[in-house]
Write a protein that holds these residues in place. Structure first.
Motif, mmCIF file in Angstrom:
data_model
loop_
_atom_site.group_PDB
_atom_site.id
_atom_site.type_symbol
_atom_site.label_atom_id
_atom_site.label_comp_id
_atom_site.label_asym_id
_atom_site.label_seq_id
_atom_site.Cartn_x
_atom_site.Cartn_y
_atom_site.Cartn_z
ATOM 1 N N VAL A 354 0.822 -1.223 0.000
ATOM 2 C CA VAL A 354 0.000 0.000 0.000
ATOM 3 C C VAL A 354 0.847 1.260 0.000
ATOM 4 N N GLY A 355 2.162 1.104 0.093
ATOM 5 C CA GLY A 355 3.045 2.270 0.059
ATOM 6 C C GLY A 355 2.947 3.145 1.283
ATOM 7 N N ARG A 356 2.660 2.527 2.412
ATOM 8 C CA ARG A 356 2.503 3.287 3.655
ATOM 9 C C ARG A 356 3.694 3.054 4.566
ATOM 10 N N ALA A 357 4.213 4.075 5.185
ATOM 11 C CA ALA A 357 5.362 3.949 6.073
ATOM 12 C C ALA A 357 5.006 3.092 7.291
ATOM 13 N N ILE A 358 6.002 2.378 7.788
ATOM 14 C CA ILE A 358 5.793 1.535 8.973
ATOM 15 C C ILE A 358 5.916 2.397 10.218
ATOM 16 N N THR A 359 4.807 2.498 10.947
ATOM 17 C CA THR A 359 4.783 3.245 12.209
ATOM 18 C C THR A 359 4.117 2.376 13.264
ATOM 19 N N LEU A 360 4.155 2.865 14.490
ATOM 20 C CA LEU A 360 3.507 2.130 15.575
ATOM 21 C C LEU A 360 2.006 2.026 15.311
ATOM 22 N N GLU A 361 1.406 3.093 14.797
ATOM 23 C CA GLU A 361 -0.028 3.090 14.529
ATOM 24 C C GLU A 361 -0.383 2.124 13.400
ATOM 25 N N SER A 362 0.402 2.159 12.328
ATOM 26 C CA SER A 362 0.102 1.250 11.211
ATOM 27 C C SER A 362 0.286 -0.204 11.627
ATOM 28 N N ALA A 363 1.279 -0.482 12.465
ATOM 29 C CA ALA A 363 1.502 -1.851 12.945
ATOM 30 C C ALA A 363 0.307 -2.331 13.760
ATOM 31 N N GLN A 364 -0.237 -1.444 14.601
ATOM 32 C CA GLN A 364 -1.415 -1.807 15.392
ATOM 33 C C GLN A 364 -2.616 -2.071 14.503
ATOM 34 N N ASP A 365 -2.767 -1.293 13.454
ATOM 35 C CA ASP A 365 -3.893 -1.491 12.533
ATOM 36 C C ASP A 365 -3.769 -2.831 11.808
ATOM 37 N N VAL A 366 -2.587 -3.119 11.291
ATOM 38 C CA VAL A 366 -2.377 -4.337 10.513
ATOM 39 C C VAL A 366 -2.547 -5.582 11.383
ATOM 40 N N LEU A 367 -2.137 -5.487 12.627
ATOM 41 C CA LEU A 367 -2.125 -6.668 13.501
ATOM 42 C C LEU A 367 -3.265 -6.646 14.517
ATOM 43 N N HIS A 368 -4.347 -5.919 14.216
ATOM 44 C CA HIS A 368 -5.404 -5.755 15.224
ATOM 45 C C HIS A 368 -5.988 -7.088 15.692
ATOM 46 N N ASP A 369 -6.163 -8.038 14.755
ATOM 47 C CA ASP A 369 -6.732 -9.329 15.154
ATOM 48 C C ASP A 369 -5.773 -10.117 16.031
ATOM 49 N N LEU A 370 -4.501 -10.098 15.675
ATOM 50 C CA LEU A 370 -3.495 -10.827 16.443
ATOM 51 C C LEU A 370 -3.322 -10.224 17.829
ATOM 52 N N LEU A 371 -3.328 -8.910 17.891
ATOM 53 C CA LEU A 371 -3.161 -8.235 19.178
ATOM 54 C C LEU A 371 -4.372 -8.446 20.070
#
Length: 471
Positions: A354-371
């Motif tokens: 998606v061309g989006r920078a890796i940040t703490l917020e984006s990591a939380q969004d991507v891994l919401h189910d796992l978290l």
């Protein structure tokens, strides 16, 4: 009566006495395939189908055969064991039938372990060993293994086995939970041994594959080839040995294979999810043998080790990950290394796609189910306590032998929730409830499911407990 007929009768009596002495299993495996040859100058010739069997009989039974035969015929002064493999007729079974997957059953096909002579071209050989061995993952090397306090003993032991010219300890038994690095170390040992000495014959496979090959040999009446194939290697590596628990005939064959290799000073390496003494469904003598050498456990990962694994993984794939994101993952993903590395793969893939920078917020969004799943994990002890309070019974009743419905039903609910809300296996859950069998847990899960479908009030109780525990 001809001389040969007389020898055949003498041999029948000798075999009968040997069978009484060694037992039915050893007799079928080693002595039943033997045939009598000729008597010449006081020396009787015994015919065996393979060189491996010849060596084994010479070492373990030749002296006793000579003594028993001298008692039958004083003219017999010595015994010669020779290889004479007659042509074998293949059974009328096609490859598709032989390769059919095994049923998910606790029992194995009932089959007599009959050893048929096999031609030397079929039995043994480096090519057969290579075909038998499972493929190795090129990523799983010692260089790619991150060492920390939870796994340092297992790592050091694995390196010692891989680098030693002699056998340092036999077997090396590695155990630990899912995704902690057992298979990685097994592959790393195999890679290192093959790099150091390509001539050494190494077989690496899962216990499930070992069982499949053994049952296939039974179907084809080809067990002698199976025995020679496995017992002529330099290094035998069996992964996840717990899968042969309860499989009596496979355990019997594995036991004899293990002993044969250790007697010949060949290296055996085993992995499992529990220590030898805790393997349920294993014969006591096999558990004892597995604990002979060095038993090295791999503990659950620490925060520092998880962070080191993430940093190495990021470096290996060339990804620039902010340290805060790695620290966040190391704190949150604590179950096992596979899940930890999988979470990093998801973050990197999402950023690239998606061309989006890796940040703490984006990591939380991507891994919401796992978290979310990680956040809601509870212990069996917490479940037992909450259920006992809800149904107003003693906590001790969760493990007691009482069967009154007022106690048994809450206990079943607790087992059901333990299965739903934790990653514990059925046997592990059973042990937490007074060492109950895993089938008891299975029954509890089915019963609670059934009651939830027919009793709305009961279903509300179970759902309330679930929400309380997840919250």
């Amino acid at each position: 009566m001809s001389v040969q007929s007389s020898l055949d009768q003498q041999w029948a009596r000798v075999r009968g006495r040997l069978k009484d002495e060694v037992g039915e299993t050893a007799y079928r495996s080693w002595l039943k395939p033997l045939t009598v040859g000729t008597l010449d100058g006081g020396q009787i010739r015994i015919l065996v189908p393979t060189r491996f069997m010849r060596d084994w009989i010479r070492t373990h039974y030749a002296d006793r055969i000579r003594a028993l035969w001298s008692g039958e015929n004083p003219g017999v002064q010595s015994v010669e064991i020779v290889v004479a493999a007659p042509t074998r007729i293949e059974p009328a079974v096609n490859d598709a039938a032989a390769a059919a997957p095994l049923a998910d059953s606790a029992e194995e096909p009932v089959a007599e372990l009959v050893i048929e002579p096999v031609p030397a071209s079929v039995a043994g050989g480096d090519e057969r060993a290579d075909e038998m061995s499972a493929p190795l993952d090129p990523r799983f090397t010692f260089e790619n293994f991150v060492v920390g306090k939870p796994n340092e003993l297992a790592f050091a032991a694995a390196r010692r086995v891989a680098e030693s010219n002699a056998v340092p300890f036999n077997p090396l038994f590695l155990y630990g939970g899912v995704g902690l690095g057992k298979t990685h170390l097994m592959h790393a040992i195999a890679w290192a041994i093959r790099k150091k000495d390509p001539s050494r014959r190494v077989i690496y496979l899962s216990a499930e594959k070992f069982m499949y090959q053994f049952i296939r040999a039974l179907r084809f009446k080809d067990t002698m080839a199976f025995k020679e194939q496995f017992r002529s290697v330099d290094v035998l590596m069996i992964d996840d040995v717990q899968f042969i628990s309860g499989k009596d005939s496979t355990q019997e064959e594995f036991f004899h294979t293990f002993n044969a290799l250790v007697d010949q000073n060949r290296q055996v390496i085993i992995s499992a999810d529990k220590s030898p003494s805790d393997l349920e469904g294993m014969e006591e003598r096999l558990r004892s043998r597995l604990g002979w050498g060095l038993v090295a456990d791999i503990h659950p990962t620490t925060y520092e080790l998880r962070l080191g694994i993430l940093q190495q993984k990021a470096d290996r794939i060339g990804a620039k990950i902010p340290i805060k994101v790695l620290e966040f993952l190391a704190h949150k993903i604590t179950s096992n290394v596979r899940e930890l590395e999988g979470s990093l793969n998801r973050i990197v893939a999402h950023a690239e796609l998606v061309g989006r920078a890796i940040t703490l917020e984006s990591a939380q969004d991507v891994l919401h189910d796992l978290l979310r799943a990680s956040n809601r994990r509870v212990t069996i002890e917490e479940i037992q306590k909450k259920v006992a309070e809800h149904f107003n019974i003693r906590l001790a009743d969760m493990s007691s032998a009482r069967r009154a419905r007022a106690v048994a039903r809450p206990r079943q609910v607790a087992m059901y929730l333990a299965k739903q809300l934790t990653q514990r296996s059925l046997p592990e859950i059973g042990r937490k409830f007074g060492d109950r069998d895993h089938t008891t847990v299975m029954h509890a899960v089915r019963k609670v499911d059934e009651l939830c479908g027919t009793d709305p009030a009961f279903a509300e109780d179970v759902e309330l407990l679930r929400r309380m525990l997840e919250g």
